[in-house]
Structures are given as C-alpha cells and as structure tokens.
Write a protein that holds these residues in place. Structure first.
Motif, PDB file in Angstrom:
ATOM      1  N   ASP A  19       0.458  -1.226  -0.722  1.00 56.41           N
ATOM      2  CA  ASP A  19      -0.259  -0.071  -0.020  1.00 56.41           C
ATOM      3  C   ASP A  19       0.694   1.460   0.441  1.00 56.41           C
ATOM      4  OD1 ASP A  19      -2.530  -2.202  -0.165  1.00 56.41           O
ATOM      5  OD2 ASP A  19      -2.983  -1.052   1.718  1.00 56.41           O
ATOM      6  N   ARG A  22       2.531   2.004  -3.487  1.00 56.27           N
ATOM      7  CA  ARG A  22       1.817   2.238  -4.255  1.00 56.27           C
ATOM      8  C   ARG A  22       1.038   3.945  -4.643  1.00 56.27           C
ATOM      9  NH1 ARG A  22      -0.687  -2.730  -3.847  1.00 56.27           N
ATOM     10  NH2 ARG A  22      -1.948  -2.150  -2.222  1.00 56.27           N
ATOM     11  N   THR A  23       0.606   4.087  -2.691  1.00 55.23           N
ATOM     12  CA  THR A  23       0.907   5.345  -2.630  1.00 55.23           C
ATOM     13  C   THR A  23       2.120   6.580  -3.340  1.00 55.23           C
ATOM     14  OG1 THR A  23      -0.279   5.085  -0.486  1.00 55.23           O
ATOM     15  CG2 THR A  23       0.479   7.049  -0.842  1.00 55.23           C
ATOM     16  N   ALA A  25       4.425   6.029  -5.349  1.00 51.99           N
ATOM     17  CA  ALA A  25       3.986   5.718  -7.106  1.00 51.99           C
ATOM     18  C   ALA A  25       3.316   6.943  -7.712  1.00 51.99           C
ATOM     19  CB  ALA A  25       3.514   4.082  -7.178  1.00 51.99           C
ATOM     20  N   VAL A  26       2.088   6.792  -5.791  1.00 47.76           N
ATOM     21  CA  VAL A  26       0.597   7.497  -6.990  1.00 47.76           C
ATOM     22  C   VAL A  26       1.578   9.201  -7.653  1.00 47.76           C
ATOM     23  CG1 VAL A  26      -1.747   8.816  -6.291  1.00 47.76           C
ATOM     24  CG2 VAL A  26      -0.609   7.026  -6.405  1.00 47.76           C
ATOM     25  N   TYR A  27       2.187   9.633  -5.517  1.00 46.43           N
ATOM     26  CA  TYR A  27       2.700  10.949  -5.657  1.00 46.43           C
ATOM     27  C   TYR A  27       3.657  11.382  -6.724  1.00 46.43           C
ATOM     28  CZ  TYR A  27      -0.160  11.886  -1.429  1.00 46.43           C
ATOM     29  OH  TYR A  27      -1.016  11.788  -0.756  1.00 46.43           O
ATOM     30  N   GLU A  29       4.280   9.968  -9.651  1.00 54.05           N
ATOM     31  CA  GLU A  29       3.319  10.884 -10.900  1.00 54.05           C
ATOM     32  C   GLU A  29       2.660  11.864 -10.353  1.00 54.05           C
ATOM     33  OE1 GLU A  29       1.756  10.583 -14.800  1.00 54.05           O
ATOM     34  OE2 GLU A  29       3.947   9.106 -13.733  1.00 54.05           O
ATOM     35  N   ALA A  30       2.192  12.049  -9.111  1.00 52.18           N
ATOM     36  CA  ALA A  30       1.905  13.704  -9.833  1.00 52.18           C
ATOM     37  C   ALA A  30       2.858  14.857  -9.741  1.00 52.18           C
ATOM     38  CB  ALA A  30       0.796  13.952  -8.449  1.00 52.18           C
ATOM     39  N   ARG A  32       5.874  14.616 -10.793  1.00 43.18           N
ATOM     40  CA  ARG A  32       6.042  14.577 -12.447  1.00 43.18           C
ATOM     41  C   ARG A  32       5.725  14.997 -13.136  1.00 43.18           C
ATOM     42  NH1 ARG A  32       5.258  11.959 -17.459  1.00 43.18           N
ATOM     43  NH2 ARG A  32       3.474  11.049 -16.747  1.00 43.18           N
ATOM     44  N   GLN A  33       4.239  15.187 -13.295  1.00 51.51           N
ATOM     45  CA  GLN A  33       2.903  15.829 -14.532  1.00 51.51           C
ATOM     46  C   GLN A  33       2.727  17.352 -13.993  1.00 51.51           C
ATOM     47  OE1 GLN A  33       1.632  14.419 -17.304  1.00 51.51           O
ATOM     48  NE2 GLN A  33       0.934  16.224 -17.579  1.00 51.51           N
TER      49      GLN A  33
END
Length: 66
Positions: A19, A22-23, A25-27, A29-30, A32-33
């Motif tokens: 978990d 995954r958290t 990885a989400v942060y 990607e955010a 990076r964007q």
C-alpha cells in the motif's frame, strides 16, 4: 529517536508495504505531471513575453557585419 517516531510505526506486513509503495508511486506521478505542466506553462509565458534565454541566445547564428 524522536524523528523516527514522527514518521510513524514501521510497516510490518507485506500488504502495508505494498500500500505504501502504491501511494508513493501515485505521489511520484503527480509530482512528475506537475513538473511537466509547470515547464510547459513557463515556456509558453516566456515565448509570449519574448523572453530570450541564455541557451537560445548562444545557439543563435550571429550574422557578420558588412
């Protein structure tokens, strides 16, 4: 020891580690964007304002004077 306690308890189970991964990885990607969006917006603003960067000025061909 106080700083480690502020980070929370260690992740003891594989599920908790998954978990957390995954958290993260989400942060990631955010972030990076957001970085890409910021760079694109900055470039558009600079172009619209006719800002000359040092890199673009160095790459310009200098025409010899007559």
């Amino acid at each position: 020891m106080f700083a480690a306690a502020a980070l929370g308890p260690p992740l003891r189970t594989a599920g908790a580690r998954a978990d957390a991964a995954r958290t993260v990885a989400v942060y990631a990607e955010a972030l990076r964007q957001l970085t890409l969006d910021y760079d694109e917006a900055r470039n558009q603003i600079q172009q619209n304002a006719d800002v000359t960067t040092l890199a673009s000025r160095r790459n310009r061909k200098v025409e010899p004077s007559p």
